[in-house]
Design a protein around this motif. Structure first.
Motif, PDB file in Angstrom:
ATOM      1  N   GLU A  66      -2.059   9.296  -5.380  1.00  0.00           N
ATOM      2  CA  GLU A  66      -2.248   7.933  -4.892  1.00  0.00           C
ATOM      3  C   GLU A  66      -3.732   7.640  -4.721  1.00  0.00           C
ATOM      4  OE1 GLU A  66      -0.126   5.575  -4.521  1.00  0.00           O
ATOM      5  OE2 GLU A  66       1.619   6.782  -5.035  1.00  0.00           O
ATOM      6  N   MET A  67      -4.474   8.584  -4.158  1.00  0.00           N
ATOM      7  CA  MET A  67      -5.899   8.372  -3.931  1.00  0.00           C
ATOM      8  C   MET A  67      -6.654   8.205  -5.238  1.00  0.00           C
ATOM      9  SD  MET A  67      -6.350   8.179  -0.727  1.00  0.00           S
ATOM     10  CE  MET A  67      -8.128   8.345  -0.614  1.00  0.00           C
ATOM     11  N   LYS A  79      -6.406  -0.266  -8.162  1.00  0.00           N
ATOM     12  CA  LYS A  79      -5.391  -1.158  -7.623  1.00  0.00           C
ATOM     13  C   LYS A  79      -5.968  -2.216  -6.688  1.00  0.00           C
ATOM     14  CE  LYS A  79      -1.507   2.057  -7.768  1.00  0.00           C
ATOM     15  NZ  LYS A  79      -0.472   2.726  -6.966  1.00  0.00           N
ATOM     16  N   VAL A  80      -7.208  -2.108  -6.292  1.00  0.00           N
ATOM     17  CA  VAL A  80      -7.752  -2.995  -5.278  1.00  0.00           C
ATOM     18  C   VAL A  80      -8.702  -4.020  -5.875  1.00  0.00           C
ATOM     19  CG1 VAL A  80      -8.760  -3.028  -2.962  1.00  0.00           C
ATOM     20  CG2 VAL A  80      -7.558  -1.029  -3.718  1.00  0.00           C
ATOM     21  N   SER A  85      -0.146   4.382  -0.078  1.00  0.00           N
ATOM     22  CA  SER A  85      -0.841   5.595   0.351  1.00  0.00           C
ATOM     23  C   SER A  85      -0.215   6.238   1.580  1.00  0.00           C
ATOM     24  CB  SER A  85      -2.325   5.302   0.606  1.00  0.00           C
ATOM     25  OG  SER A  85      -2.484   4.231   1.499  1.00  0.00           O
ATOM     26  N   SER A 139     -12.577   2.014  -2.564  1.00  0.00           N
ATOM     27  CA  SER A 139     -11.671   2.553  -1.561  1.00  0.00           C
ATOM     28  C   SER A 139     -12.471   3.038  -0.355  1.00  0.00           C
ATOM     29  CB  SER A 139     -10.870   3.717  -2.138  1.00  0.00           C
ATOM     30  OG  SER A 139     -11.716   4.833  -2.366  1.00  0.00           O
ATOM     31  N   ASP A 150       0.859  -1.186   0.000  1.00  0.00           N
ATOM     32  CA  ASP A 150       0.000   0.000   0.000  1.00  0.00           C
ATOM     33  C   ASP A 150       0.896   1.237   0.000  1.00  0.00           C
ATOM     34  OD1 ASP A 150      -1.739   2.120   0.648  1.00  0.00           O
ATOM     35  OD2 ASP A 150      -3.084   0.780   1.731  1.00  0.00           O
ATOM     36  N   LYS A 186      -5.946   2.343   1.676  1.00  0.00           N
ATOM     37  CA  LYS A 186      -6.814   2.058   0.538  1.00  0.00           C
ATOM     38  C   LYS A 186      -8.233   1.715   0.956  1.00  0.00           C
ATOM     39  CE  LYS A 186      -3.201   0.185  -2.483  1.00  0.00           C
ATOM     40  NZ  LYS A 186      -2.743  -1.038  -3.179  1.00  0.00           N
ATOM     41  N   LEU A 195      -6.563   4.446  -6.342  1.00  0.00           N
ATOM     42  CA  LEU A 195      -6.802   3.391  -5.357  1.00  0.00           C
ATOM     43  C   LEU A 195      -7.768   2.322  -5.851  1.00  0.00           C
ATOM     44  CD1 LEU A 195      -7.016   5.272  -1.940  1.00  0.00           C
ATOM     45  CD2 LEU A 195      -5.100   4.070  -2.964  1.00  0.00           C
TER      46      LEU A 195
END
Length: 297
Positions: free
Chosen positions: A171-172, A178-179, A116, A184, A114, A220, A175
């Motif tokens: 980054e936000m 990426k998950v 973040s 998020s 992660d 995240k 998110l």
């Protein structure tokens, strides 16, 4: 900075004299061998070589965020700027860190990284009066930790600051991608009902009010509230809020649908005790458990 004083109260009261380690490598070795115990971080590598330098120690924390350790060897060494340089380098070379995690901990752990809330922990026998001010002005996740040894058997760590840092905007923005389809935390919070948002803010403010040593890390899929290690991880949904506490479920009266043992259940964040909060009354009822998580960790 004021010095920390330690006293023995056996056979009278006697102050234990403090000292620095004889060699900084001695401190580095001690921390690397016990990084999980001291800081809740899994050690990855010592003297990690990068472009134009070497990171003293590098690891990954319980929220799967990268952690860089830098040890201040002299009063004039600018370890904060050095740590900031390494942090920026790491954010520009994520593939290198992923490869390191893969080599040390395996592919599954590498896929969970992660980005973040990466962190730099600067450790020294002392800091100047300007260091903490400089860190606060940077608005980066940099922690200053002062150590003192007491004889051959005791070592103390004093955390001089508690960064309150929000994840980087870029980054936000990525998110959700990426998950693997999971929304998020921020997305859940935006889409939930006003009642749940208000309830979350009450929980958020209450946990932070427990002490100046509590920091909020927005990740995240959840928000982690931590001292040295996580004490509570919070998720927000349409109809409820889940809080996972770092408490032994065997020491708590369980209530199905409200207070549950999740040691054998997969979930985001850390903590073996799950609290299911649907309204203000539920929150009031579990405040003593949140207090316990704070005081017992």
């Amino acid at each position: 900075m004021a010095d920390f004083k330690l006293f023995s109260i056996q056979n009278g009261v006697n102050e234990l004299p403090s000292s620095q380690v004889a060699l900084e490598r001695e401190l580095q070795t001690l921390l690397e061998k016990n990084m999980m115990t001291f800081f809740g971080v899994t050690f990855l590598r010592s003297e990690y070589k990068i472009t134009n330098g070497r990171m003293d120690s590098i690891g990954i924390d319980e929220n799967n965020c990268p952690v860089i350790f830098e040890y201040k060897r002299s009063i004039n060494e600018n370890v904060i700027n050095q740590g900031l340089f390494y942090l920026d380098w790491l954010l520009d070379h994520k593939a290198d860190f992923k490869l390191l995690v893969m080599e040390e901990l395996g592919l599954e752990k590498a896929e969970q990284i992660d980005w973040s809330m990466p962190c730099v922990i600067c450790i020294a026998s002392d800091f100047t009066k300007f260091d903490e001010h400089a860190v606060n002005q940077m608005q980066r996740n940099i922690k200053l930790v002062k150590y003192r040894k007491y004889g051959d058997e005791l070592i103390a760590f004093e955390f001089l600051n508690t960064p309150q840092v929000q994840p980087a905007v870029e980054e936000m923005a990525t998110l959700v991608k990426k998950v693997k389809g999971d929304k998020s935390f921020q997305k859940h919070l935006e889409e939930t009902r006003e009642q749940i948002r208000t309830l979350y803010l009450s929980i958020h403010d209450y946990i932070l009010s427990l002490g100046d040593d509590v920091a909020e890390n927005q990740l995240k899929l959840y928000v982690a509230f931590k001292k040295v290690r996580n004490i509570a991880c919070v998720e927000v949904y349409q109809n409820n809020i889940l809080i996972h506490l770092r408490l032994n479920p065997d020491t708590v009266e369980l209530k199905p649908g409200k207070i549950e043992d999740v040691r054998d259940k997969g979930h985001w964040g850390t903590g073996d005790l799950r609290l299911i909060i649907k309204n203000g009354d539920d929150f009031e009822n579990v405040k003593p458990l949140i207090d316990r998580a704070y005081f017992e960790n």
